[in-house]
Design a protein around this motif. Structure first.
Motif, PDB file in Angstrom:
ATOM      1  N   TYR A  33      -5.271  -6.185   4.383  1.00 50.07           N
ATOM      2  CA  TYR A  33      -4.884  -5.185   5.369  1.00 50.07           C
ATOM      3  C   TYR A  33      -3.930  -4.170   4.763  1.00 50.07           C
ATOM      4  O   TYR A  33      -3.369  -4.370   3.683  1.00 50.07           O
ATOM      5  CB  TYR A  33      -4.227  -5.868   6.590  1.00 50.07           C
ATOM      6  N   GLY A  34      -3.725  -3.089   5.478  1.00 49.53           N
ATOM      7  CA  GLY A  34      -2.818  -2.041   5.030  1.00 49.53           C
ATOM      8  C   GLY A  34      -3.252  -0.705   5.606  1.00 49.53           C
ATOM      9  O   GLY A  34      -4.425  -0.515   5.955  1.00 49.53           O
ATOM     10  N   ALA A  35      -2.313   0.219   5.720  1.00 48.31           N
ATOM     11  CA  ALA A  35      -2.636   1.522   6.303  1.00 48.31           C
ATOM     12  C   ALA A  35      -1.644   2.573   5.826  1.00 48.31           C
ATOM     13  O   ALA A  35      -0.503   2.258   5.482  1.00 48.31           O
ATOM     14  CB  ALA A  35      -2.609   1.440   7.835  1.00 48.31           C
ATOM     15  N   PHE A  36      -2.111   3.822   5.810  1.00 49.96           N
ATOM     16  CA  PHE A  36      -1.275   4.989   5.529  1.00 49.96           C
ATOM     17  C   PHE A  36      -0.579   4.878   4.172  1.00 49.96           C
ATOM     18  O   PHE A  36       0.637   5.024   4.060  1.00 49.96           O
ATOM     19  CB  PHE A  36      -0.249   5.211   6.653  1.00 49.96           C
ATOM     20  N   GLY A  37      -1.391   4.640   3.133  1.00 54.82           N
ATOM     21  CA  GLY A  37      -0.857   4.670   1.794  1.00 54.82           C
ATOM     22  C   GLY A  37      -0.340   6.048   1.414  1.00 54.82           C
ATOM     23  O   GLY A  37       0.530   6.185   0.558  1.00 54.82           O
ATOM     24  N   GLU A  53       5.848  10.184  -0.972  1.00 56.99           N
ATOM     25  CA  GLU A  53       6.667  10.356   0.232  1.00 56.99           C
ATOM     26  C   GLU A  53       7.228   9.039   0.756  1.00 56.99           C
ATOM     27  O   GLU A  53       8.260   9.024   1.427  1.00 56.99           O
ATOM     28  CB  GLU A  53       5.862  11.068   1.326  1.00 56.99           C
ATOM     29  N   TRP A  54       6.548   7.921   0.429  1.00 59.90           N
ATOM     30  CA  TRP A  54       7.084   6.625   0.841  1.00 59.90           C
ATOM     31  C   TRP A  54       8.210   6.181  -0.073  1.00 59.90           C
ATOM     32  O   TRP A  54       9.131   5.475   0.362  1.00 59.90           O
ATOM     33  CB  TRP A  54       5.964   5.576   0.848  1.00 59.90           C
ATOM     34  N   ARG A  55       8.166   6.589  -1.309  1.00 56.32           N
ATOM     35  CA  ARG A  55       9.212   6.182  -2.252  1.00 56.32           C
ATOM     36  C   ARG A  55      10.456   7.075  -2.165  1.00 56.32           C
ATOM     37  O   ARG A  55      11.575   6.613  -2.389  1.00 56.32           O
ATOM     38  CB  ARG A  55       8.654   6.175  -3.684  1.00 56.32           C
ATOM     39  N   ASP A  60      -4.673  -1.982  -8.286  1.00 58.93           N
ATOM     40  CA  ASP A  60      -5.632  -1.204  -7.502  1.00 58.93           C
ATOM     41  C   ASP A  60      -5.920  -1.933  -6.184  1.00 58.93           C
ATOM     42  O   ASP A  60      -7.070  -2.216  -5.855  1.00 58.93           O
ATOM     43  CB  ASP A  60      -6.923  -0.973  -8.288  1.00 58.93           C
ATOM     44  N   GLN A  61      -4.884  -2.216  -5.436  1.00 55.47           N
ATOM     45  CA  GLN A  61      -4.963  -2.973  -4.187  1.00 55.47           C
ATOM     46  C   GLN A  61      -5.924  -2.319  -3.195  1.00 55.47           C
ATOM     47  O   GLN A  61      -5.878  -1.110  -2.972  1.00 55.47           O
ATOM     48  CB  GLN A  61      -3.566  -3.074  -3.574  1.00 55.47           C
ATOM     49  N   LEU A  62      -6.806  -3.136  -2.621  1.00 58.58           N
ATOM     50  CA  LEU A  62      -7.726  -2.664  -1.594  1.00 58.58           C
ATOM     51  C   LEU A  62      -7.032  -2.675  -0.238  1.00 58.58           C
ATOM     52  O   LEU A  62      -6.182  -3.514   0.039  1.00 58.58           O
ATOM     53  CB  LEU A  62      -8.970  -3.549  -1.534  1.00 58.58           C
ATOM     54  N   MET A  63      -7.409  -1.744   0.606  1.00 60.47           N
ATOM     55  CA  MET A  63      -6.835  -1.639   1.943  1.00 60.47           C
ATOM     56  C   MET A  63      -7.920  -1.900   2.985  1.00 60.47           C
ATOM     57  O   MET A  63      -9.017  -1.348   2.900  1.00 60.47           O
ATOM     58  CB  MET A  63      -6.242  -0.242   2.150  1.00 60.47           C
ATOM     59  N   ASN A  64      -7.641  -2.782   3.945  1.00 58.69           N
ATOM     60  CA  ASN A  64      -8.584  -3.095   5.013  1.00 58.69           C
ATOM     61  C   ASN A  64      -9.952  -3.479   4.447  1.00 58.69           C
ATOM     62  O   ASN A  64     -10.968  -2.829   4.712  1.00 58.69           O
ATOM     63  CB  ASN A  64      -8.721  -1.922   5.984  1.00 58.69           C
ATOM     64  N   ILE A  72       0.842  -1.199   0.000  1.00 54.87           N
ATOM     65  CA  ILE A  72       0.000   0.000   0.000  1.00 54.87           C
ATOM     66  C   ILE A  72       0.874   1.245   0.000  1.00 54.87           C
ATOM     67  O   ILE A  72       0.592   2.238  -0.692  1.00 54.87           O
ATOM     68  CB  ILE A  72      -0.937  -0.017   1.232  1.00 54.87           C
ATOM     69  N   LYS A  73       1.952   1.217   0.785  1.00 49.59           N
ATOM     70  CA  LYS A  73       2.830   2.386   0.863  1.00 49.59           C
ATOM     71  C   LYS A  73       3.595   2.596  -0.448  1.00 49.59           C
ATOM     72  O   LYS A  73       3.693   3.720  -0.953  1.00 49.59           O
ATOM     73  CB  LYS A  73       3.798   2.215   2.038  1.00 49.59           C
TER      74      LYS A  73
END
Length: 501
Positions: free
Chosen positions: A358-362, A186-188, A342-346, A179-180
């Protein structure tokens, strides 16, 4: 040579994870402890938020519930008394499991206990609406269902369930990492933590110190996070001691997150579940004081297990394999989601919330905007009226106050207050909250840290926004303030009881 005994012996050698007694003990007691916290949070907050006279009353929600097909014991009837009884029952069962009492009995006893926790909490979460719309709700449900099949001390830890628990940790960690990487730049470019410690939903007592670390350390944090979430999870499936080392990395990174903020039981869930990859021998090598025999009353180690003709033991094997097969079949959609652009989060892919994504703060919020709620006793709500601020337990308020450590406890109202400026303040529940303040509703006021009117009804309430920034070391030495607060604008004009009516 008769092949049947040889096959049975080989099968049981694969099925029985004899080096995972510690893993089972930590998983069962740890997940039960998290359920205890979840039921306690619901007991203290659910009636005021969602009860018969709550902000989003469950009875009204249930009127259209037949179209949603979500399982809940409240489908036929809800009352605050039933909710409290369910929470008390959940607390009692959780406490027994933490103490390890059901685990000393037959294999079906902890199974029933965990499935009871799963069913009761699912009943609560499925009517919790926006106040229960967090990824760790479904994580707790999936964890409770999975560890239910770990059995008692009278049977060996089942390898298929431990492996599926590792699969849960993999989805939790790798999903968050993907997700990040697929999210904000900013994550990359490794700058996400220039902002995150300051703008996260609920800072903890050390969050400001984390935020003030040098930028090169923040870049190192992000790089380490990518390694921990995108590389290390694969090694959880490796034989010992590699699996234990990978689990130790996951646990260490999650403890770092525990120190830096408040994320309810999300981080603690990952810590507990990571023990599925930990081997007893690896623990005894590092921590020789840990007793080698964690279940001295177990009989499966001293006798041939299962004994000839032991139908109950073979029934246990069949139950475990059936549960494992179910979880494997349900894993197809989450696996596809991990690989999808297009990955889904939570996201849950079935009504039982098993084998989720699951996933958070993309993406990371760059500025911390807080919604400030105020009231006044003055008859005219002018700008020069004496406006007093309502203080929340977890969200930032007074500039000089150190944020508290709340996790793994979950402050649901405070979390939703963080989301308001990111979406819209014109949420149904928020207007209901303002009306409760006008009425000086006791249940609502108990959700807060401070009622500035001491139980008296204000004439007017309003909402405005302000920017909160952590003070630098120099600013703190000059002012004694931990937050630099910049007022912004009024977002909900003064509302009186007549307006609400």
């Amino acid at each position: 040579m008769d092949a049947a005994p040889w096959f049975a012996e080989a099968f049981m050698a694969w099925f029985s994870a004899e080096d995972s007694e510690l893993a089972r003990a930590v998983l069962q007691r740890g997940v039960a402890a998290l359920y205890f916290v979840a039921f306690l949070s619901s007991l203290n907050q659910f009636p005021a938020l969602l009860g018969e006279r709550g902000l989003l009353p469950v009875p009204e929600y249930l009127e259209g519930f037949h179209r949603m097909r979500r399982p809940t014991l409240f489908r036929w009837r809800y009352s605050d008394r039933l909710l409290r009884a369910m929470c008390v029952a959940g607390l009692a069962v959780s406490a027994l499991l933490v103490a390890g009492l059901p685990q000393t009995g037959p294999w079906w006893l902890p199974l029933i206990a965990f499935l009871a926790l799963w069913g009761m909490y699912m009943s609560i979460a499925n009517v919790g609406q926006v106040f229960y719309g967090f990824g760790w709700e479904m994580l707790l449900l999936e964890a409770g269902f999975t560890v239910a099949f770990l059995g008692s001390d009278q049977v060996p830890p089942p390898a298929p369930i431990l492996l599926l628990t590792v699969w849960l940790v993999f989805r939790l960690e790798f999903g968050a990492g993907m997700i990040k990487i697929r999210g904000g730049p900013e994550w990359r470019d490794l700058t996400a933590l220039f902002y995150h410690h300051e703008t996260q939903p609920m800072p903890g007592p050390l969050s400001r110190q984390f935020h003030l670390l040098p930028k090169w350390m923040h870049r190192g944090e992000v790089a380490g996070n990518h390694v921990a979430q995108l590389v290390v999870p694969f090694f959880l499936f490796f034989p010992q001691p590699v699996g234990s080392i990978a689990a130790a990395v996951v646990i260490a990174t999650q403890l770092w997150l525990v120190l830096s903020g408040n994320f309810a039981w999300l981080n603690w869930s990952a810590i507990v579940l990571a023990f599925a990859a930990v081997g007893d021998r690896a623990v005894h090598t590092v921590l020789p004081f840990v007793p080698e025999d964690l279940s001295p009353g177990a009989s499966w180690r001293t006798t041939a297990w299962p004994a000839d003709g032991d139908l109950l033991a073979w029934a246990w094997v069949v139950v475990v394999l059936a549960a494992a097969l179910l979880l494997v079949v349900l894993s197809w959609q989450p696996l596809r989601n991990l690989l999808a652009r297009d990955q889904l989060m939570n996201a849950a892919f079935n009504r039982w919330q098993l084998v989720n994504a699951y996933g958070a703060f993309g993406s990371v919020t760059k500025n911390r905007i807080e919604v400030v709620v105020e009231g006044t006793l003055d008859p005219v709500p002018a700008e020069d009226a004496q406006w007093r601020e309502y203080r929340f337990k977890g969200k930032p308020g007074e500039p000089g106050r150190i944020p508290r450590q709340w996790a793994p406890y979950h402050l649901r109202l405070d979390w939703l207050m963080w989301f308001l400026p990111l979406r819209t303040v014109h949420e149904e529940w928020f207007y209901a909250f303002l009306m409760k303040l006008l009425a000086a509703d006791g249940a609502t006021l108990r959700l807060l840290r401070e009622d500035p009117f001491g139980g008296e009804r204000p004439r007017w309430v309003r909402a405005r926004t302000a920017m909160y920034e952590f003070a630098t070391h120099e600013e703190f030495r000059e002012t004694g303030q931990r937050w630099i607060v910049t007022p912004l604008r009024e977002v909900i004009r003064p509302i009186g009881l007549r307006d609400g009516e």
